[in-house]
Motif scaffolding. Structure first.
Motif, mmCIF file in Angstrom:
data_model
loop_
_atom_site.group_PDB
_atom_site.id
_atom_site.type_symbol
_atom_site.label_atom_id
_atom_site.label_comp_id
_atom_site.label_asym_id
_atom_site.label_seq_id
_atom_site.Cartn_x
_atom_site.Cartn_y
_atom_site.Cartn_z
ATOM 1 N N GLU A 263 24.306 27.199 -33.680
ATOM 2 C CA GLU A 263 24.450 26.348 -34.866
ATOM 3 C C GLU A 263 25.012 24.970 -34.487
ATOM 4 N N LEU A 264 26.050 24.981 -33.672
ATOM 5 C CA LEU A 264 26.687 23.704 -33.321
ATOM 6 C C LEU A 264 25.762 22.847 -32.464
ATOM 7 N N ALA B 59 22.505 22.935 -32.491
ATOM 8 C CA ALA B 59 21.435 22.427 -33.364
ATOM 9 C C ALA B 59 21.950 21.265 -34.213
ATOM 10 N N ALA B 60 23.196 21.402 -34.705
ATOM 11 C CA ALA B 60 23.769 20.314 -35.521
ATOM 12 C C ALA B 60 23.846 19.043 -34.683
ATOM 13 N N ALA C 150 22.002 18.296 -32.098
ATOM 14 C CA ALA C 150 20.652 17.790 -31.830
ATOM 15 C C ALA C 150 20.131 16.987 -33.017
#
Lengths: 271, 92
Positions: B77-78, B80-81, B83
């Motif tokens: 999640e982190l 992806a955030a 990115a």
């Protein structure tokens, strides 16, 4: 300060709020008329937000009533000094009231099975397209990937946000009635500050980290017992046990990280 | 190290990661993109370090597989955030 309806209509929202605060401080009865004008001006906002929750199956007017409470709360509590736009703040409170209403009605937000299934597919498609394109996909690209109309994707994204929000909110309230990491704030951050995708991703990460903390703490402090059970044994309420646990953890953090490292203050302990 | 100490270590590490995420959000919302991304990267490094710590550990405070799955999900999640933020330079 006698002021006519026509004069009030000429004022900006910020001017109305300034006058309202002044009237309230002076006990001026014009405050009622100013409040009415602010509500009249934003009732359309309530209705448009209520419409976003039509997927829950709740009667529209009931959703509007719940949102109306949020609007009244915003009028009563908005702080001009904070520099946020009133509409942003009001939107946050209106959504919050409607979500609470829906959750109280259902125990959770009711999302039709088909929309729930599509929400899952949208998440997968988003990840897939992100990998392929190297950037966040647009709504239209997701719709093309899934072979559905963009409106369906929009509906699924709204449902997904509502599901995540409710899950986070319930978790947060259950374990930390006075949190310092404001998930509501995170998810309702002012438009344009952080992309929705980022807010959702971070919120999900925080949710998982909180859950990990909860499980480790329970294993460490309670050895399988609930906070209420531990409290009963030592003569404290569940809330006091929760606060005590937070204080212990804050002290551990302070001990290891020092004062400057953590932004988290020590919570009060009700004893 | 005993299991309780391991649990305490994990709690402290998670608290540090949460602090970094919290700071990242505050900075990003304040428009301080570079500093925000830096804090987010710190949080990501923290999660990666935890994954390395608990891989192969027999004294993990939670069932190791579950713990690692959770940490990998947080990492995903982190990352992806970050990115998304990096792909949208004007987003903040």
């Amino acid at each position: 300060m006698g002021i006519s309806k026509a004069e009030l209509e000429q004022l900006s929202t910020e001017e109305l709020l300034e006058r309202l605060r002044r009237a309230e401080a002076e006990g001026d009865e014009a405050a009622g008329a100013i409040r009415e004008e602010l509500v009249r001006r934003h009732i359309g906002l309530v209705r448009s937000i209520a419409a976003e929750f039509s997927f829950t199956g709740e009667p529209f007017e009931d959703l509007v009533q719940a949102g109306y409470l949020g609007l009244l709360g915003a009028v009563a509590n908005f702080d001009l000094a904070r520099g946020t736009k009133f509409s942003t703040y009001a939107t946050h409170l209106i959504k919050g009231e409607i979500r609470h209403y829906v959750r109280d009605k259902h125990g959770t937000v009711h999302v039709p099975l088909a929309v729930r299934a599509l929400a899952g597919k949208v998440t997968e498609a988003q990840d897939r397209l992100f990998q392929r394109l190297g950037r966040p996909p647009t709504l239209e690209e997701i719709a093309r990937e899934l072979g559905v109309k963009p409106e369906a994707v929009r509906e699924a994204l709204k449902a997904r946000e509502a599901m995540i929000y409710v899950s986070l909110d319930a978790e947060r309230r259950a374990h930390d009635p006075n949190p310092d990491f404001n998930l509501e704030g995170l998810l309702a951050a002012e438009e344009g500050d952080l992309p929705l995708e980022v807010r959702l991703r971070i919120a999900r990460a925080v949710e998982r980290l909180s859950e990990l903390q909860r499980r480790v703490i329970e294993g460490l402090f309670y050895q399988g017992k609930s906070q209420a059970e531990v409290g009963k044994e030592v003569g404290l309420s569940q809330r006091q046990v929760s606060r005590l646990k937070e204080r212990i953890l804050a002290e551990i953090r302070k001990e290891l990280f020092g004062n400057g490292m953590s932004s988290k203050g020590e919570p009060d302990v009700e004893e | 190290m005993g299991r309780d100490e391991e649990a305490m270590e994990l709690l402290i590490s998670i608290a540090g990661i949460m602090d970094a995420v919290r700071e990242a959000v505050s900075l990003l919302e304040a428009g301080q993109r570079d500093q925000g991304l830096d804090r987010l990267s710190r949080a990501i490094n923290g999660v990666q370090a935890q994954i390395r710590t608990w891989e192969g550990s027999r004294d993990a405070p939670l069932p190791p597989r579950e713990l690692l799955e959770e940490l990998h999900s947080v990492l995903e999640e982190l990352t992806a955030a970050r990115a998304v933020l990096e792909a949208e330079p004007t987003a903040t």
